[in-house]
Write a protein that holds these residues in place. Structure first.
Motif, short mmCIF file in Angstrom:
data_model
loop_
_atom_site.label_atom_id
_atom_site.label_comp_id
_atom_site.label_asym_id
_atom_site.label_seq_id
_atom_site.Cartn_x
_atom_site.Cartn_y
_atom_site.Cartn_z
N ASP A 254 0.84 -1.20 0.00
CA ASP A 254 0.00 0.00 0.00
C ASP A 254 0.87 1.25 0.00
O ASP A 254 0.72 2.13 -0.85
N PHE A 255 1.82 1.31 0.95
CA PHE A 255 2.62 2.52 1.12
C PHE A 255 3.77 2.59 0.12
O PHE A 255 4.03 3.64 -0.47
N SER A 256 4.48 1.47 -0.09
CA SER A 256 5.58 1.51 -1.04
C SER A 256 5.05 1.68 -2.47
O SER A 256 5.70 2.30 -3.32
N GLY A 257 3.84 1.14 -2.73
CA GLY A 257 3.23 1.34 -4.03
C GLY A 257 2.93 2.80 -4.28
O GLY A 257 3.18 3.34 -5.38
N TYR A 258 2.42 3.48 -3.25
CA TYR A 258 2.14 4.91 -3.39
C TYR A 258 3.44 5.69 -3.57
O TYR A 258 3.51 6.64 -4.36
N SER A 259 4.50 5.30 -2.84
CA SER A 259 5.80 5.96 -3.00
C SER A 259 6.35 5.74 -4.41
O SER A 259 6.91 6.66 -5.02
N ASP A 260 6.19 4.53 -4.94
CA ASP A 260 6.63 4.25 -6.30
C ASP A 260 5.88 5.14 -7.30
O ASP A 260 6.48 5.68 -8.24
N MET A 261 4.59 5.28 -7.11
CA MET A 261 3.81 6.13 -8.00
C MET A 261 4.28 7.58 -7.90
O MET A 261 4.39 8.28 -8.91
N ALA A 262 4.56 8.05 -6.68
CA ALA A 262 5.03 9.42 -6.48
C ALA A 262 6.38 9.65 -7.15
O ALA A 262 6.59 10.66 -7.84
N ILE A 263 7.31 8.69 -6.97
CA ILE A 263 8.63 8.81 -7.58
C ILE A 263 8.52 8.77 -9.11
O ILE A 263 9.19 9.53 -9.82
N GLY A 264 7.66 7.89 -9.62
CA GLY A 264 7.45 7.81 -11.06
C GLY A 264 6.84 9.07 -11.63
O GLY A 264 7.28 9.59 -12.66
N LEU A 265 5.83 9.62 -10.95
CA LEU A 265 5.21 10.86 -11.40
C LEU A 265 6.22 12.01 -11.38
O LEU A 265 6.25 12.84 -12.29
N LYS A 267 9.41 11.81 -11.78
CA LYS A 267 10.33 11.64 -12.91
C LYS A 267 9.65 12.05 -14.22
O LYS A 267 10.32 12.60 -15.12
N MET A 268 8.35 11.83 -14.35
CA MET A 268 7.62 12.23 -15.55
C MET A 268 7.62 13.75 -15.73
O MET A 268 7.50 14.25 -16.85
N PHE A 269 7.75 14.48 -14.62
CA PHE A 269 7.78 15.94 -14.69
C PHE A 269 9.19 16.50 -14.46
O PHE A 269 9.34 17.71 -14.26
N GLY A 270 10.19 15.62 -14.45
CA GLY A 270 11.57 16.08 -14.39
C GLY A 270 12.19 16.09 -13.01
O GLY A 270 13.35 16.54 -12.87
N PHE A 271 11.50 15.61 -11.98
CA PHE A 271 12.04 15.63 -10.62
C PHE A 271 12.60 14.26 -10.25
O PHE A 271 12.09 13.23 -10.68
N ARG A 272 13.63 14.27 -9.41
CA ARG A 272 14.22 13.04 -8.89
C ARG A 272 14.02 13.01 -7.38
O ARG A 272 14.66 13.77 -6.64
N PHE A 273 13.09 12.19 -6.94
CA PHE A 273 12.85 12.01 -5.51
C PHE A 273 13.65 10.81 -5.01
O PHE A 273 13.82 9.83 -5.73
#
Length: 482
Positions: A254-265, A267-273
């Protein structure tokens, strides 16, 4: 609005991506820099999308977030002025701490305080607790880290109110983290580049996170919700362990999946989390577990609480004090309920025992024993985390260890666990690094076949995740309440 919804995936995100890239040109090459006006327009689009994203679920509390942005921006500017004396700087820092912690205390802990006073004193306090603004714990900690770092002189204050507002409100990490330090993305706010390759990497990371959430967390969570709803007198020992194992896997995906989505999003807008999870269930100690679980929160408490208190440098008794302060606050951060405080102190106690007594001895334990030790105590901890009532938590623990007077195994447990055995195997495998290692090994040997298989894999993730979102109404998000 949550990432694991049809509206976000097929309406909000595509429209935001189209507006974002049409406002500043297309993808850049590895060497080309985006033109300045285009980058500024992109930031405005992303800020507007983020405010809309938050207002979709919290139309009133978007005003609170904007006030927080404005106050912390102004305080950061005051702290960074050359003519601000030491006393004034300290005063501005105190004002920021009082404002941020005051908002957090009122909106998150007012109800807990009233309930505690009522239960202890017997007074009937007719004071309604305010609704909890989504993501307030995450964006408040980001604002605090920014102000504290400006006060320490580690960073310069952000001159642009738009860029500072974007840092606080950016929708990929707004409601569930990871907690992003300003210093980590300071340069990216003003100047960032996205290649088509990086955009695809971000999209793939988002799809992996979405699949974790809807295909794994939601399905294994259904089993836990059924076990949790049963009276403790009807749960066998096997059912109790199967249930808490299901929750152990659910909260991770649940939580790591949400973190993966956040990191992926991002990167789609140019940020590296930075990464927020690193396969925590393969840990061989509780200390290692907390270096792998919710890394951004652990780093925040270490940087802004543990080290300023003296860390482990000031002797054994201050080490004990510092650990318990940090883990009391860590538990309290997770929710306005005493079970979270107990959960935090439970892990603080385990970490203290490891630091003082077990650190050297554990290296001589068999590796398998260290795995079992770590996972066992983590699963016990999740019982305190999940049950808000301490009596219910203790009753469930008694059943787990065969002290509840129930059977060790029964037909109901066999039937439920047998129907979910494949799901358990898939989840346990996905929580380990081995599938990724095998995929990378295959990529080195057969790169062309790997590329084709990867495309099929991501298309399958998208298809099955969409089918689940269309056909299922069970879509909880555990960390939304924090």
């Amino acid at each position: 609005m949550v990432f694991s919804s049809l509206f976000f995936t097929f309406a909000f995100l595509p429209v935001t991506v189209i507006l974002y890239y049409s406002s500043g040109g297309s993808f850049t090459t590895r060497t080309a820099r985006p033109w300045v006006l285009g980058q500024h327009l992109r930031n405005i689009v992303l800020l507007a999308a983020s405010l809309f994203f938050y207002a979709w679920g919290e139309p009133a509390y978007v005003i609170l977030m904007c006030i927080s942005i404005m106050i912390n921006y102004c305080i950061g500017s005051f702290l960074d002025k050359d003519n601000t004396g030491r006393r004034k700087r300290k005063l501005w820092l105190i004002i920021s701490l009082v404002f941020n912690f005051g908002c957090l205390a009122y909106f998150k802990y007012f109800g807990m305080l009233i309930g505690t006073i009522t239960s202890v004193s017997g007074w009937n306090l007719n004071a309604a607790a305010p609704a909890l603004p989504i993501g307030i714990s995450f964006y408040t900690f980001q604002a605090l880290s920014y102000v504290i770092d400006v006060y320490r002189g580690k960073i310069k204050s952000q001159k642009s109110p738009i860029l500072f507002a974007l840092y606080i409100s950016m929708f990929p990490q707004l409601v569930a983290g990871p907690i992003v330090n300003y210093a980590d993305i300071e340069s990216q706010l003003a100047d960032r580049r996205v290649t088509l390759r990086k955009f695809n990497e971000g999209l793939h990371r988002f799809l992996c996170g979405l699949a974790k959430k809807v295909l794994l967390a939601n399905n294994i969570g259904l089993l836990w919700s059924q076990v949790k709803a049963m009276p403790s007198t009807e749960i066998s020992v096997l059912m109790a362990w199967g249930g808490i194992m299901a929750f152990t896997l659910q909260i991770y995906f649940d939580f790591s999946g949400y973190s993966d989505m956040a990191i992926g999003l991002g990167k789609m807008f140019g940020f590296r989390f930075k990464e927020n999870f690193k396969y925590p269930y393969i840990s061989q100690s509780i200390s290692e577990f907390w270096r792998r679980w919710h890394i951004s929160l652990g780093s925040w408490f270490k940087e802004y609480v543990y080290i300023p208190l003296g860390g482990s440098r000031a002797g054994k008794w201050k080490l004990i004090r510092n650990l318990f302060i940090v883990w009391f606050l860590t538990g309290l951060w997770h929710g306005a309920s005493w079970n979270f405080v107990i959960w935090g102190l439970y892990f603080g106690t385990l970490l203290l025992i490891e630091k003082l007594f077990l650190q050297n001895r554990m290296a001589r334990w068999p590796k398998a024993f260290r795995y079992i030790y770590s996972l066992l105590f983590v699963m016990i901890g999740w019982v305190f985390f999940e049950f808000s009532n301490l009596t219910d938590a203790l009753s469930f623990l008694r059943v787990m260890f065969g002290l509840g007077g129930t059977a060790f195994i029964d037909n109901q447990a066999i039937m439920k666990l047998k129907t979910c055995v494949i799901l358990y195997i898939v989840c346990i495998s996905a929580a380990s690094p081995w599938p990724k290692k095998l995929a990378l090994s295959f990529k080195r040997i057969h790169p062309n076949i790997y590329k084709l298989a990867a495309n099929v894999y991501y298309c399958a993730l998208m298809f099955f995740s969409t089918a689940y979102m269309v056909g299922s109404t069970y879509n909880p998000f555990i960390y939304f309440r924090f």
